[in-house]
Motif scaffolding. Structure first.
Motif, PDB file in Angstrom:
ATOM      1  N   VAL A  26      28.045  50.007  24.022  1.00  0.00           N
ATOM      2  CA  VAL A  26      28.170  48.512  24.257  1.00  0.00           C
ATOM      3  C   VAL A  26      29.601  48.281  25.066  1.00  0.00           C
ATOM      4  O   VAL A  26      30.907  49.306  25.046  1.00  0.00           O
ATOM      5  CB  VAL A  26      28.241  47.408  23.013  1.00  0.00           C
ATOM      6  N   SER A  27      29.871  47.981  26.352  1.00  0.00           N
ATOM      7  CA  SER A  27      30.509  47.221  26.968  1.00  0.00           C
ATOM      8  C   SER A  27      30.359  45.694  27.832  1.00  0.00           C
ATOM      9  O   SER A  27      29.637  45.127  27.397  1.00  0.00           O
ATOM     10  CB  SER A  27      30.621  48.045  28.363  1.00  0.00           C
ATOM     11  N   VAL A  28      31.599  44.842  28.296  1.00  0.00           N
ATOM     12  CA  VAL A  28      31.757  43.829  28.070  1.00  0.00           C
ATOM     13  C   VAL A  28      31.786  43.824  29.814  1.00  0.00           C
ATOM     14  O   VAL A  28      33.151  44.448  30.213  1.00  0.00           O
ATOM     15  CB  VAL A  28      33.313  42.953  28.082  1.00  0.00           C
ATOM     16  N   GLN A  29      31.516  43.624  30.460  1.00  0.00           N
ATOM     17  CA  GLN A  29      31.564  42.965  32.205  1.00  0.00           C
ATOM     18  C   GLN A  29      31.696  42.096  32.753  1.00  0.00           C
ATOM     19  O   GLN A  29      31.149  41.195  32.731  1.00  0.00           O
ATOM     20  CB  GLN A  29      30.054  43.923  32.929  1.00  0.00           C
ATOM     21  N   LEU A  30      32.817  42.029  33.913  1.00  0.00           N
ATOM     22  CA  LEU A  30      32.521  40.100  34.013  1.00  0.00           C
ATOM     23  C   LEU A  30      32.065  40.789  35.590  1.00  0.00           C
ATOM     24  O   LEU A  30      32.053  41.300  36.329  1.00  0.00           O
ATOM     25  CB  LEU A  30      34.240  39.844  34.610  1.00  0.00           C
ATOM     26  N   ARG A  31      30.798  39.557  35.727  1.00  0.00           N
ATOM     27  CA  ARG A  31      30.540  39.626  36.523  1.00  0.00           C
ATOM     28  C   ARG A  31      30.428  37.948  37.814  1.00  0.00           C
ATOM     29  O   ARG A  31      30.777  37.348  37.035  1.00  0.00           O
ATOM     30  CB  ARG A  31      28.851  39.573  36.565  1.00  0.00           C
ATOM     31  N   THR A  32      30.405  38.495  39.282  1.00  0.00           N
ATOM     32  CA  THR A  32      30.401  36.978  39.777  1.00  0.00           C
ATOM     33  C   THR A  32      29.433  36.564  40.283  1.00  0.00           C
ATOM     34  O   THR A  32      28.265  37.551  40.234  1.00  0.00           O
ATOM     35  CB  THR A  32      31.047  37.539  41.192  1.00  0.00           C
ATOM     36  N   GLU A  33      29.091  35.179  39.664  1.00  0.00           N
ATOM     37  CA  GLU A  33      27.420  34.320  40.225  1.00  0.00           C
ATOM     38  C   GLU A  33      27.681  33.798  41.329  1.00  0.00           C
ATOM     39  O   GLU A  33      26.779  33.522  41.677  1.00  0.00           O
ATOM     40  CB  GLU A  33      27.473  33.680  38.713  1.00  0.00           C
ATOM     41  N   SER A  34      29.033  33.623  41.813  1.00  0.00           N
ATOM     42  CA  SER A  34      29.100  32.407  43.283  1.00  0.00           C
ATOM     43  C   SER A  34      28.408  33.498  44.323  1.00  0.00           C
ATOM     44  O   SER A  34      29.449  34.871  43.789  1.00  0.00           O
ATOM     45  CB  SER A  34      29.755  31.386  43.671  1.00  0.00           C
ATOM     46  N   SER A  35      27.312  33.277  45.206  1.00  0.00           N
ATOM     47  CA  SER A  35      27.524  33.653  46.687  1.00  0.00           C
ATOM     48  C   SER A  35      28.762  33.396  47.488  1.00  0.00           C
ATOM     49  O   SER A  35      28.508  33.706  48.141  1.00  0.00           O
ATOM     50  CB  SER A  35      25.863  33.759  46.555  1.00  0.00           C
ATOM     51  N   LYS A  36      29.136  32.356  48.065  1.00  0.00           N
ATOM     52  CA  LYS A  36      29.932  32.154  48.143  1.00  0.00           C
ATOM     53  C   LYS A  36      31.407  32.841  47.938  1.00  0.00           C
ATOM     54  O   LYS A  36      32.203  32.758  47.129  1.00  0.00           O
ATOM     55  CB  LYS A  36      30.176  30.349  47.998  1.00  0.00           C
ATOM     56  N   ALA A  37      31.939  32.567  48.925  1.00  0.00           N
ATOM     57  CA  ALA A  37      33.667  33.291  49.045  1.00  0.00           C
ATOM     58  C   ALA A  37      34.535  32.748  48.465  1.00  0.00           C
ATOM     59  O   ALA A  37      35.062  32.832  47.881  1.00  0.00           O
ATOM     60  CB  ALA A  37      33.872  34.144  50.199  1.00  0.00           C
ATOM     61  N   GLU A  38      34.261  31.548  48.470  1.00  0.00           N
ATOM     62  CA  GLU A  38      35.501  30.624  48.396  1.00  0.00           C
ATOM     63  C   GLU A  38      35.498  30.401  46.999  1.00  0.00           C
ATOM     64  O   GLU A  38      36.318  29.744  46.314  1.00  0.00           O
ATOM     65  CB  GLU A  38      35.183  29.314  49.219  1.00  0.00           C
ATOM     66  N   ASN A  39      34.384  30.618  46.412  1.00  0.00           N
ATOM     67  CA  ASN A  39      34.605  30.284  44.677  1.00  0.00           C
ATOM     68  C   ASN A  39      33.723  31.204  44.114  1.00  0.00           C
ATOM     69  O   ASN A  39      33.883  31.317  42.983  1.00  0.00           O
ATOM     70  CB  ASN A  39      32.994  29.359  44.961  1.00  0.00           C
ATOM     71  N   ALA A  40      34.145  32.720  44.899  1.00  0.00           N
ATOM     72  CA  ALA A  40      34.095  34.311  43.698  1.00  0.00           C
ATOM     73  C   ALA A  40      35.043  34.061  42.944  1.00  0.00           C
ATOM     74  O   ALA A  40      34.665  34.585  41.976  1.00  0.00           O
ATOM     75  CB  ALA A  40      33.466  35.095  45.187  1.00  0.00           C
ATOM     76  N   ALA A  41      36.173  33.267  43.316  1.00  0.00           N
ATOM     77  CA  ALA A  41      37.381  34.050  42.174  1.00  0.00           C
ATOM     78  C   ALA A  41      36.753  33.380  40.920  1.00  0.00           C
ATOM     79  O   ALA A  41      37.449  33.522  39.730  1.00  0.00           O
ATOM     80  CB  ALA A  41      39.048  33.781  43.120  1.00  0.00           C
ATOM     81  N   PHE A  42      36.093  32.217  41.031  1.00  0.00           N
ATOM     82  CA  PHE A  42      36.247  31.383  40.241  1.00  0.00           C
ATOM     83  C   PHE A  42      34.980  31.361  39.182  1.00  0.00           C
ATOM     84  O   PHE A  42      34.596  30.567  38.236  1.00  0.00           O
ATOM     85  CB  PHE A  42      36.269  29.290  40.717  1.00  0.00           C
TER      86      PHE A  42
END
Length: 66
Positions: A26-42
């Motif tokens: 079992v692990s926890v992963q952070l996944r980026t859900e936005s496909s827009k580069a300017e929103n990826a960090a958020f």
């Protein structure tokens, strides 16, 4: 429901593929859900990822369903 196990690394959980309670990594992963580069960090969200050590089936579940 996950339970702790005497095994070195993992949890015993029910595997949908094996239809048995098996050892899972079992692990926890952070996944980026936005496909827009300017929103990826958020747009990063935590996901709980499990992998059956018997058959290799992987499953993930989003942890923040806000």
């Amino acid at each position: 429901m996950a339970t702790t196990d005497d095994a070195f690394d993992g949890l015993t959980e029910h595997c949908q593929e094996c239809d048995l309670d098996t050892l899972h990594e079992v692990s926890v992963q952070l996944r980026t859900e936005s496909s827009k580069a300017e929103n990826a960090a958020f747009s990063r969200e935590p996901y709980r990822v499990t992998e059956c050590q018997r058959c290799g089936h992987r499953d993930s579940q989003r942890m923040n369903n806000a």
